[in-house]
Design an enzyme around this catalytic site. Structure first.
Site, PDB file in Angstrom:
ATOM      1  N   GLU B 128      10.493  13.686   1.983  1.00  0.00           N
ATOM      2  CA  GLU B 128       9.753  12.963   0.938  1.00  0.00           C
ATOM      3  C   GLU B 128      10.707  12.206   0.026  1.00  0.00           C
ATOM      4  OE1 GLU B 128       6.899  12.273   1.399  1.00  0.00           O
ATOM      5  OE2 GLU B 128       5.413  13.726   0.720  1.00  0.00           O
ATOM      6  N   THR B 180       4.176   3.536  -3.706  1.00  0.00           N
ATOM      7  CA  THR B 180       4.191   4.793  -4.472  1.00  0.00           C
ATOM      8  C   THR B 180       5.003   4.612  -5.751  1.00  0.00           C
ATOM      9  OG1 THR B 180       4.062   6.009  -2.401  1.00  0.00           O
ATOM     10  CG2 THR B 180       4.701   7.263  -4.335  1.00  0.00           C
TER      11      THR B 180
END
Lengths: 307, 307
Positions: B128, B180
């Site tokens: 991530e 994001t």
């Protein structure tokens, strides 16, 4: 039935990380209110204790709650309330909530239980408004519902029972004054998003721990990064009480409501008593008088005894 | 056993009110990763799809997760990863989490399940970090654990499974890009305490609703007063999708992760399909391409198939 005795008990609001949304009821201390239907119009308050609380119903917590109920009971002319307060006002364990909740639960019983618990919370919140200027429900709801309650929302009022495993509670009430309005005023109106995220992780963890009867998770979640760091400075000895209580085996705990009482949760009675001993030692050392209570979570709400 | 296929599925992070702490796994779409132990040192990535993802393991999400695992497996020389991505990168349903989780779950199986799920989350978080710069776990945890998961805390990592009743999920992925990093950047760093209180009421309500299988409470609690009002402006049609979905019977829903996908929860499959139809109508009207998925919550985590 024209007369009933109600025994509303103390409550612990906030439950560390659940500021303004969580609370639970204690099995002691409890007040005693005798409520009687009368033909004399209005609410008549007789104090059987030494607190000299106002007898004007609009200025009295029980009276204001009862007047709110009477707004929706045009068939009733009046009530007599005989009040014996055993939960000391200003202790932070929901003394005003007990005054408000006890009388409306009793009145509802005399009226054939025509109102829901949610209605009774709504009436009792008028009493809280007299006490602190704010119609909060986080003491009222557990006092009336019993157990642990969540106030999910205020508008419209949404109360959820959170079924909890057996928990022993130790409460210490140091005899100092912390005014609810002061305890509110020192809070910051803004919080950091990153702190809010920590807080909602703990709240979610606490609710899950209670519903899953996971004592370790309950303990890990009893952490408050927002309110406690600010409010605890108003309570001498707070950090030491917390540390020694956890060292003695408590799952965790913190400020009860806006203080000055401090509560701790334990898995068993022996630990809860050991925690009380630690709390007492701290306040003896500091030289502040105190009361302690070792009890359990009250699952029943307001107890009623009719004669 | 030297080779296994892993099928990590899409995940929905945040779950409306649980920003950065809640997430759940979907039963579709899922990626396919074949993982093989090799004597060739290092991580070797072969892409079997058209996304042209980097094959340098330090720049590849699966690769970075695998390297983190290999730091704790000195007995293994290398892995070959054959990647077939079916979860579109940038969709907001945990494409990078699937890439990271799938390969470490597969590797752990080949290594005789020597690591816990918590360890695997820890490794996958390095993936991530490559994807978004942040080691967040709210997609990784549900991808690996299955079901609804709570990230109670990050330091130290504390993951709690929240057992949920049967829920049908509708996801629409409008073919627009929401990065994001942009979606993070527009968030305010401070929130009003009164909004934070509303939010934690809803989080507590959502966790209680899931654990008590109370669909109405789940629906009432799916409300976000902090993140959604800011982020939803990046997604054309968001308000209309939400309104029409709820009118069609959805319990509620909101932005999936940081978007642009939108998810809705329903009690039954017929409603979930009706919701998909409403979502499609909105994006047809606006003139934006879309994909929809009608599925259920994945209770299993990453599925493995050995040959």
């Amino acid at each position: 039935m024209k007369k009933v005795k109600a025994f509303p008990c103390g409550t612990v609001a906030n439950m560390v990380c659940g500021f303004d949304i969580l609370g639970f009821a204690l099995n002691e201390p409890c007040d005693e209110f005798e409520v009687e239907i009368t033909d004399e119009p209005g609410v008549h308050i007789i104090n059987n204790d030494d607190y000299n609380l106002p007898t004007d119903p609009e200025k009295n917590v029980s009276g204001a709650a009862m007047l709110a109920l009477m707004d929706e009971t045009p068939d009733v002319r009046g009530f007599i309330i005989r009040s014996t307060k055993l939960i000391k006002p200003g202790s932070g364990i929901g003394s005003s909530a007990a005054s408000a909740a006890g009388v409306v639960v009793a009145a509802n019983y005399l009226l054939g239980n025509r109102f829901s618990k949610l209605d009774l919370v709504r009436f009792a919140m008028f009493g809280e408004k007299v006490a602190s200027g704010v119609k909060h429900a986080d003491n009222i709801a557990p006092c009336i519902y019993g157990g642990v309650t969540l106030i999910r929302a205020i508008h419209p009022l949404d109360i959820v029972s959170i079924e909890a495993p057996l928990l022993h509670v130790t409460v210490v009430h140091p005899q100092i004054e912390v005014r609810t309005s002061d305890a509110r005023q020192i809070l910051k109106q803004q919080v950091l998003l990153k702190d809010a995220i920590k807080q909602w992780g703990n709240i979610a963890g606490l609710v899950a721990g209670l519903l899953k009867s996971d004592y370790d998770l309950i303990g890990r979640s009893l952490e408050d990064v927002i309110i406690e760091p600010v409010r605890s400075i108003l309570i001498p000895g707070f950090d030491e009480v917390k540390k020694r209580s956890k060292d003695a085996g408590a799952l965790g705990g913190g400020i009860s409501g806006s203080g000055p009482s401090i509560f701790m949760l334990s898995k068993d009675a022996a630990t809860a008593h050991a925690v009380a001993k630690e709390m007492e030692d701290v306040f003896i050392k500091i030289g502040i008088d105190y009361h302690t209570h070792v009890t359990t979570i009250n699952q029943q709400g307001v107890k009623l005894v009719s004669e």
